[in-house]
Design a protein around this motif. Structure first.
Motif, short mmCIF file in Angstrom:
data_model
loop_
_atom_site.label_atom_id
_atom_site.label_comp_id
_atom_site.label_asym_id
_atom_site.label_seq_id
_atom_site.Cartn_x
_atom_site.Cartn_y
_atom_site.Cartn_z
N ALA A 135 0.83 -1.20 0.00
CA ALA A 135 0.00 0.00 0.00
C ALA A 135 0.87 1.25 0.00
O ALA A 135 0.57 2.22 -0.71
N GLU A 136 1.94 1.24 0.78
CA GLU A 136 2.83 2.41 0.84
C GLU A 136 3.51 2.66 -0.49
O GLU A 136 3.62 3.80 -0.95
N THR A 137 3.95 1.59 -1.14
CA THR A 137 4.60 1.74 -2.45
C THR A 137 3.65 2.33 -3.47
O THR A 137 4.00 3.25 -4.22
N THR A 138 2.41 1.82 -3.50
CA THR A 138 1.41 2.35 -4.44
C THR A 138 1.07 3.79 -4.12
O THR A 138 0.93 4.64 -5.02
N TYR A 139 0.94 4.09 -2.84
CA TYR A 139 0.64 5.46 -2.41
C TYR A 139 1.72 6.43 -2.89
O TYR A 139 1.42 7.50 -3.44
N GLN A 140 2.96 6.08 -2.68
CA GLN A 140 4.07 6.95 -3.09
C GLN A 140 4.11 7.13 -4.61
O GLN A 140 4.35 8.23 -5.11
N GLN A 141 3.86 6.05 -5.35
CA GLN A 141 3.86 6.13 -6.81
C GLN A 141 2.77 7.07 -7.31
O GLN A 141 3.01 7.91 -8.19
N ARG A 142 1.59 6.95 -6.74
CA ARG A 142 0.47 7.79 -7.19
C ARG A 142 0.66 9.25 -6.79
O ARG A 142 0.30 10.15 -7.54
N ALA A 143 1.22 9.47 -5.61
CA ALA A 143 1.49 10.84 -5.20
C ALA A 143 2.54 11.47 -6.12
O ALA A 143 2.45 12.66 -6.46
N LYS A 144 3.51 10.68 -6.52
CA LYS A 144 4.55 11.19 -7.43
C LYS A 144 3.96 11.53 -8.79
O LYS A 144 4.32 12.54 -9.42
N GLU A 145 3.04 10.68 -9.27
CA GLU A 145 2.38 10.93 -10.56
C GLU A 145 1.58 12.23 -10.53
O GLU A 145 1.43 12.90 -11.56
N LYS A 146 1.04 12.56 -9.37
CA LYS A 146 0.26 13.79 -9.20
C LYS A 146 1.08 14.79 -8.39
O LYS A 146 0.60 15.35 -7.40
N SER A 147 2.30 15.01 -8.81
CA SER A 147 3.24 15.84 -8.06
C SER A 147 2.80 17.29 -7.97
O SER A 147 2.00 17.76 -8.78
N GLY A 148 3.33 17.98 -6.96
CA GLY A 148 3.04 19.39 -6.79
C GLY A 148 2.03 19.69 -5.70
O GLY A 148 1.79 20.85 -5.39
N GLY A 149 1.46 18.67 -5.10
CA GLY A 149 0.50 18.87 -4.03
C GLY A 149 1.18 18.92 -2.68
O GLY A 149 2.35 19.26 -2.57
N GLY A 150 0.46 18.58 -1.64
CA GLY A 150 1.02 18.65 -0.29
C GLY A 150 0.42 17.61 0.63
O GLY A 150 -0.62 17.01 0.32
N SER A 151 1.07 17.39 1.74
CA SER A 151 0.61 16.41 2.71
C SER A 151 -0.63 16.90 3.44
O SER A 151 -0.86 18.10 3.57
N VAL A 152 -1.42 15.96 3.92
CA VAL A 152 -2.61 16.26 4.71
C VAL A 152 -2.41 15.63 6.08
O VAL A 152 -2.60 14.43 6.26
N PRO A 153 -2.00 16.40 7.07
CA PRO A 153 -1.73 15.86 8.41
C PRO A 153 -2.97 15.23 9.02
O PRO A 153 -4.08 15.72 8.86
N GLY A 154 -2.76 14.10 9.71
CA GLY A 154 -3.85 13.47 10.44
C GLY A 154 -4.79 12.64 9.60
O GLY A 154 -5.80 12.16 10.10
N LEU A 155 -4.47 12.44 8.33
CA LEU A 155 -5.32 11.65 7.45
C LEU A 155 -4.71 10.25 7.30
O LEU A 155 -3.81 10.04 6.49
N GLY A 156 -5.20 9.28 8.08
CA GLY A 156 -4.66 7.93 8.03
C GLY A 156 -3.19 7.90 8.43
O GLY A 156 -2.73 8.73 9.22
N ASP A 157 -2.46 6.95 7.89
CA ASP A 157 -1.01 6.88 8.13
C ASP A 157 -0.26 7.86 7.25
O ASP A 157 0.87 8.26 7.57
N ALA A 158 -0.85 8.23 6.12
CA ALA A 158 -0.24 9.21 5.21
C ALA A 158 -1.34 9.79 4.34
O ALA A 158 -2.19 9.05 3.83
N GLY A 159 -1.33 11.10 4.17
CA GLY A 159 -2.34 11.76 3.36
C GLY A 159 -1.72 12.79 2.44
O GLY A 159 -0.72 13.43 2.78
N TYR A 160 -2.31 12.96 1.27
CA TYR A 160 -1.76 13.84 0.24
C TYR A 160 -2.90 14.43 -0.58
O TYR A 160 -3.88 13.73 -0.89
N SER A 161 -2.81 15.71 -0.93
CA SER A 161 -3.84 16.34 -1.76
C SER A 161 -3.21 17.20 -2.84
O SER A 161 -2.13 17.77 -2.65
N VAL A 162 -3.89 17.29 -3.96
CA VAL A 162 -3.45 18.13 -5.07
C VAL A 162 -4.67 18.63 -5.81
O VAL A 162 -5.68 17.94 -5.90
N VAL A 163 -4.60 19.86 -6.31
CA VAL A 163 -5.70 20.47 -7.07
C VAL A 163 -5.16 20.98 -8.39
O VAL A 163 -4.10 21.62 -8.43
#
Length: 222
Positions: free
Chosen positions: A129-157
């Protein structure tokens, strides 16, 4: 107020939306996604724990199945984020519901369009799950972390424009142990040609993500 019949030009604009709706994803790979212009809330990289999972993690994985996605957010949240949508949502057919389940809500109220997707995906291990999460966050680069959302959270607009029609889309990714939660939320105004603000889309996507993560965690307890 009684809704007026849609003009021919507007109907033509909405045809791609109908096609994408039948495919189950909201404008993430269609004409609106052709020439994205990044418009991000933060330039931070996503948080993540890259430590290897213990060898027994597959046998002791936290989640073995996805919860019902259409019940993952409250009725009030659906009404707020997707005005005019059927609050029950529509689950997208899946080849294996124990692995991945997705629910969609979309509506055109007057000329104001909104779409919300909530997707759960269960991996064999936390590390998968962590590997897939990192890959998808990298594909949608330029966003930012979302503190307190699960073990790791990321958002981009992102903002896209096609034939002077804007559409703004927010994506929130979350990892909770060996499960992934993905929120897609977008909107546009077909009368003005403008899109909702970055803040509106980002906050809406994060709100849905927090409820979806809570639903996942609560399902595991029952």
């Amino acid at each position: 107020m009684r809704s007026l019949p849609l003009p021919l030009a507007l109907t033509a604009r909405l045809l791609p939306v109908a096609v994408l709706a039948s495919a189950g994803w909201a404008l993430t790979s269609g004409p609106f996604a052709a020439t994205p212009t990044a418009e991000h809330k933060s330039a931070q990289e996503p948080d993540g724990n890259n430590a290897s999972a213990p060898p027994t993690s597959a046998a002791a994985r936290t989640y073995t199945a996805s919860p019902a996605p259409c019940g993952s957010v409250s009725v009030s949240t659906v009404k707020s984020l997707v005005p005019g949508a059927k609050t029950a949502g529509r689950e997208i057919p899946s080849t294996d519901k124990s692995v991945r389940r997705t629910c969609s809500w979309n509506a055109l109220k007057g000329f104001d369009y909104r779409w919300l997707d909530i997707s759960y995906e269960v991996k064999k291990t936390d590390q998968d799950a962590e590997t897939t999460y990192q890959q998808r966050a990298k594909e949608k680069s330029g966003g930012g972390s979302v503190p307190g959302l699960g073990d790791a959270g990321y958002s981009v607009v992102n903002l896209t424009t096609v034939d002077k029609q804007q559409l703004r889309e927010g994506v929130v990714l979350a990892r909770v142990s060996n499960a992934l939660v993905t929120i897609t939320y977008n909107g546009s105004d077909f009368e003005t040609g403008k899109a909702p603000s970055t803040d509106v889309i980002n906050k809406g996507a994060i709100k849905a993500a927090k409820e979806a993560v809570a639903a996942l965690e609560n399902a595991q307890k029952t």
